[in-house]
Every structure is written in structure tokens, then in C-alpha cells.
Design an enzyme around this catalytic site. Sequence first.
Site: not given
Ligand code: PPE
Length: 304
Positions: A159
Site C-alpha cells: 500500500k
Molecule cells: N483496494 C485499494 C486500491 C485500496 O486503496 C483499498 C483501501 C482497498 C482495496 C481496501 O482495503 P482495506 O481497507 O484493507 O479493506 N483504501 C484505503 C485508502 C482510501 C483513501 O482514500 O485514502 C482505505 O480504505 O482506507
Amino acid sequence: MPIPEVKKIWMNGKFVDWKDAKIHVLTHALHYGSGVFEGIRAYKTKDGPAVFRLTDHITRLEKSAKIYFMDVPYSVEELVSVTKELVKINELDSCYIRPIVYRGYGEMGLFPLNADVDVAIACWPWGTYLGDEGIKHGIRAKISSYRRIDVNVLPPAAKACGNYINSILAKVEVVKGGYDEAILLNTHGYVTDGSGENIFIVKDGVLYTPSIHAGALEGITRDSIMTIANDLDYCVVEDNMVRSELYLAEEAFFTGTAAEVVPIREVDDRLIGEPGPITKALQAVYFDAIKGEREEYKDWLEYV
Ligand code: PPE
């Protein structure tokens, strides 16, 4: 929307005033995106604020850092403990939490292994990501013309800050086109993720989600929803997914920490419709679980 200010931010071992949480303009990560971060939520429960799957998020942060050869100068246990303390100090019932590990000030250029690794954690109140109406009635999604970062271009498993410039291109493109959220395909044309969410569809009563090998982030909300779905006796399959499967889905939804569980009512102007029974059942259990109202998922909550 401006970020609502709270009292303190934790930076490299100290709680500093919000307004003093500053970095130098020659910070490596500002120039090259050389940081990794997490998004976590804390929720109000009857026993006080609880951080949802905090240890899992901090563990993923350490894994993201490993990919970029960043030695995080704090253990998972230390970061878990300061995160809880930060929420407590800021007197927040519920909030979004943003830990970041990044290459700091001191070195420039593309061999950063001698640059400092800095760590900060901030939190602030953050309401629904795609709107209250979106959670209830679903949002309009559009497949972006930008492909998601390829596994051999920038590992989606990390990430990393720099990855999100790809999400930003996709998001801005579709929002300017009048849609709520972008869906990105990978370089082979298979569905991966939303700009900041994982995606699920329902077909013949079975749940499908793209595999992490397609370039989806191994989302913690995704994992929670897969667990809940299995417990409700739904079958979940991780497989390649093409765009027409989105168009013909019986139901579709996004999952993510910021977004939570958001139904998708349209993809590329093909109507899927109001949230269906499986989406609603999963939403109901998830929203109870995060508030500590589900005994079987109590382990997901780490109380402040
Ligand atoms: N895919 C991506 C590309 C992504 O960034 C997130 C989280 C997810 C899937 C879901 O992952 P999880 O949060 O572990 O369920 N995106 C983070 C950042 C968003 C932002 O705008 O900044 C979040 O949801 O915190």
C-alpha cells in the site's frame, strides 16, 4: 472537504500538536512517493472506542515497508499501542486513522536506502466515503480508461503512496464524467479494484471477487466480508472477472476501510439496481460487527 483538526499527531515517537506535524519540502517521499501507509477505522461501541482489526492493518503496513526495504523502527506491538493512545488523547469516539512510514529528509535520488525512515500516525473524524445515500441505495461506477498498476510495474500488494497517483487519475476521470467511483482493469483486461476499494459481485447466488494475483489489494474489509459470507453459508470464489460480468451481476458492491460496504447500482450505465438481499445481509452483519454487536467477531475489535 477540509480535514477536521484534532489535538495531536504522533511523529517518530512523540505526540505533537496538530499544527506542528510538519516535514521538510525535500522529504524524499514527497518527491518520489516513497512511503507506505494504512487506512484504519475506530468505531464507537458500548464499551468505548474500538479499532477495527488494528493489528492486521499494522502488520500489513510492515509488509508494505518490507517490499520497499524500509526497516520500520517500531514493532507492530509498539505501533498498535501508540495508535490506541492517539485515539484516546484526541478524545474521539470514532475516527479514521492514517499511519504512514516514509523516506524522510536527508537524501535525494533514486537509491534511498540510506535515507531515514520516518513514521507518523494521524487520526480525524471521517464520515462516509461515498456518501450516506451511496451506502443505502448504491453508487454509480464507471470503468476507467486507466489500467491499474501492474504487479511488475508497482506491486499492488504494497500500500505505497506512489501507487495512489494511479487511483487519482482513474477517480478524477470518472468523477468528471459524472460517476461516483472508478473501477480499474489490469493490463490483461481483468477487473481489479475500485480506486480505493475491493469489488465483489453476485452471480447465480455465488459471490465472486478478483484474486490478489489479478492486482487487487488484499483488503482487510474484503477478508472480513469473505469470513462473514462463509459464516452465512454463501460461497465466495476468487477468480478473474471481466467487465461484462459486472454489467450482468445480480448484485455488486465495494469494500474498504474508508468506503466500508457500498452497493454498486450501475456500472458503465448498465443498471444493476437497488442493493440486493446478499449485499444487505453482509452490510447488516458488518455494521454490527464493527460496533461490537456480534459476539463471533469480537476478536476483530481492539479497544482503546
Ligand atoms: N483496494 C485499494 C486500491 C485500496 O486503496 C483499498 C483501501 C482497498 C482495496 C481496501 O482495503 P482495506 O481497507 O484493507 O479493506 N483504501 C484505503 C485508502 C482510501 C483513501 O482514500 O485514502 C482505505 O480504505 O482506507
